[in-house]
Design an enzyme around this catalytic site. Structure first.
Site, PDB file in Angstrom:
ATOM      1  N   GLU A 160      98.752  35.633  -4.990  1.00 35.01           N
ATOM      2  CA  GLU A 160      97.896  36.730  -5.434  1.00 35.01           C
ATOM      3  C   GLU A 160      98.641  37.692  -6.346  1.00 35.01           C
ATOM      4  O   GLU A 160      98.095  38.152  -7.356  1.00 35.01           O
ATOM      5  CB  GLU A 160      97.308  37.457  -4.219  1.00 35.01           C
ATOM      6  N   HIS A 162      88.487  38.860  -2.582  1.00 37.07           N
ATOM      7  CA  HIS A 162      88.484  38.794  -1.119  1.00 37.07           C
ATOM      8  C   HIS A 162      87.061  38.666  -0.546  1.00 37.07           C
ATOM      9  O   HIS A 162      86.895  38.654   0.670  1.00 37.07           O
ATOM     10  CB  HIS A 162      89.164  40.032  -0.528  1.00 37.07           C
TER      11      HIS A 162
END
Length: 225
Positions: free
Chosen positions: A71, A104
């Site tokens: 990420e 997310h």
């Protein structure tokens, strides 16, 4: 992309130290609620058997290694250098975390599929998660720009995944509430006080993103000074 050896040691240590200072209250709370003493906890944490169990636990690997590395690589090392010449460093710091927060939302699909709560509570939880992941993303983007290294954001990401969101409600109801809340306040105060000094660019040598903006003809930005 922030992958370099020059200034690696301070880039790994100082941002993590800064983040741990911010979590002074939660760390104090964890120590109060832990039944082990410090020596026993360190003995267990440093034991090869404990690390072997962690390295064979796919959930641990995902949360502490794979997710922080991938990420931060995508949303900081790859995305920020592309956005910065177009928008400037300031807007880029607040734009990248929006993509990071949206990324997310797959948790919503999982929770809906396995019916882990009502639709309203799931979406409310997703909105809350989007908010704090966006704030965290802006923080790690700030670290990446100021230090010019990827290692700091990765380690901070891994640490925050381990700690989770601070249990403020539990702290308010804790038997030792006063010293605990003092720890929370002291941590936030010290974090704000040390944010600029501990991310001073001169501690980490050159800054790729600032050099990139200079070549693009942008004016100097306060984030780099």
């Amino acid at each position: 992309m922030g992958v370099r050896l020059e200034g690696l040691f301070p880039a790994a240590l100082l941002p993590l130290l800064l983040t741990m200072i911010l979590f002074l209250g939660p760390l104090l709370q964890l120590s109060m609620d832990c039944s082990w003493d410090l020596a026993a906890a360190l003995k267990v944490a440093l034991a090869p058997q404990a690390w072997a169990r962690c390295l064979t636990d796919m959930r641990w690997l995902r949360n502490q290694v794979i997710a922080p590395l991938t990420e931060e690589l995508v949303f900081r090392a790859c995305m920020l250098p592309m956005l910065a010449p177009c928008t400037g460093l300031g807007p880029a710091v607040f734009t990248c975390p929006l993509f990071f927060g949206v990324a997310h939302f797959h948790h919503v699909i999982e929770q809906l599929r396995f019916r882990q709560g009502s639709v309203g509570s799931i979406f409310l939880s997703a909105a809350f998660q989007f908010s704090y992941t966006a704030v965290f993303g802006a923080y790690t983007a700030f670290l990446f720009i100021r230090t010019g290294h990827l290692i700091g954001p990765v380690l901070c990401h891994s640490f925050c995944n381990y700690m989770g969101f601070p249990a403020v409600c539990a702290a308010l109801e804790h038997p030792q509430r006063c010293p605990l809340l003092l720890g929370y306040a002291l941590g936030v105060g010290l974090f704000l006080f040390l944010l600029q000094p501990l991310t001073e660019p001169r501690l980490y040598s050159s800054l790729p993103l600032c050099l990139l903006l200079d070549r693009a003809g942008e004016s100097a930005t306060p984030l780099c000074s």
